[in-house]
Every structure is written in C-alpha cells, then in structure tokens.
Design an enzyme around this catalytic site. Structure first.
Site, mmCIF file in Angstrom:
data_model
loop_
_atom_site.group_PDB
_atom_site.id
_atom_site.type_symbol
_atom_site.label_atom_id
_atom_site.label_comp_id
_atom_site.label_asym_id
_atom_site.label_seq_id
_atom_site.Cartn_x
_atom_site.Cartn_y
_atom_site.Cartn_z
ATOM 1 N N ARG A 57 -61.279 5.710 -116.433
ATOM 2 C CA ARG A 57 -61.764 6.226 -115.137
ATOM 3 C C ARG A 57 -62.082 7.671 -115.260
ATOM 4 O O ARG A 57 -63.097 8.368 -115.044
ATOM 5 C CB ARG A 57 -60.830 6.293 -113.957
ATOM 6 C CG ARG A 57 -61.025 4.562 -113.492
ATOM 7 C CD ARG A 57 -59.891 4.386 -112.363
ATOM 8 N NE ARG A 57 -58.567 4.620 -112.579
ATOM 9 C CZ ARG A 57 -57.380 4.981 -111.929
ATOM 10 N NH1 ARG A 57 -57.684 4.793 -110.678
ATOM 11 N NH2 ARG A 57 -56.111 5.025 -112.492
ATOM 12 N N ASN A 81 -60.325 1.175 -110.493
ATOM 13 C CA ASN A 81 -59.758 -0.017 -111.276
ATOM 14 C C ASN A 81 -59.840 -1.065 -110.248
ATOM 15 O O ASN A 81 -59.625 -0.929 -109.025
ATOM 16 C CB ASN A 81 -58.312 0.277 -111.914
ATOM 17 C CG ASN A 81 -58.305 1.168 -112.885
ATOM 18 O OD1 ASN A 81 -59.040 1.526 -113.751
ATOM 19 N ND2 ASN A 81 -56.976 1.737 -113.113
#
Length: 93
Positions: free
Chosen positions: A21, A39
């Site tokens: 990320r 996520n």
C-alpha cells in the site's frame, strides 16, 4: 492534456504485509495519479487510480510486480468513470 481515466484494480498473491500500500502511494505520487489503496479481508489489495491515461497505465504496470517483497499472482482491472479525485491516500483496511 489528455482526459483523465479511472482504473479500479485488484491485486492478488503475497501482497499484504510487504509494504504494497505505501509503495503504491509513492508510485502514484511519482506519476501524478490520484486515488486510494487498501487491504481486503481476503488477502488482496484493492486500489483506484485516476489521472492521465499513460500515467494510470504505468501504475497498473507497476502493480504487476509491486514492491520487492511482493509476489503478484493476479491482477484484475476494471475501467470506470472518473470521479475527479485530487490526491492519493492509503485507506484503513
């Protein structure tokens, strides 16, 4: 300037717990692409990229490998109508 595009991306494999990320946010900022990344409970990473077509495509291409510790096994992309996003953020899972 080219019209903005929006790509909704799902990345599967070893993509959580490997800085995916944060690295996606850094890559998006380098490309001047807005959107978000998060996520998913099933182990995938989901992201939305908005910006110039070539920059969005470079970011999609980057997602095919991701950061060094990632092992990308699948990538799904769906194109949607842009919403005019102006920055990139990492969303809470």
């Amino acid at each position: 300037m080219a019209t903005a595009v929006r790509a909704h991306v799902w990345v599967g494999g070893k993509v959580q717990g490997v800085y995916f990320r944060a690295a996606t946010r850094e890559a998006a900022q380098r490309q001047g692409v807005a959107g978000w990344v998060r996520n998913l409970p099933d182990g995938r990473v989901e992201a939305v990229f908005e910006g110039p077509p070539a920059a969005v495509q470079r970011l999609i291409d980057w997602c095919r490998q991701g950061p060094p510790a990632a092992v990308v096994e699948q990538l799904r992309v769906a194109y949607e109508l842009p919403e005019g996003l102006t920055h990139f953020e990492v969303l809470r899972s």
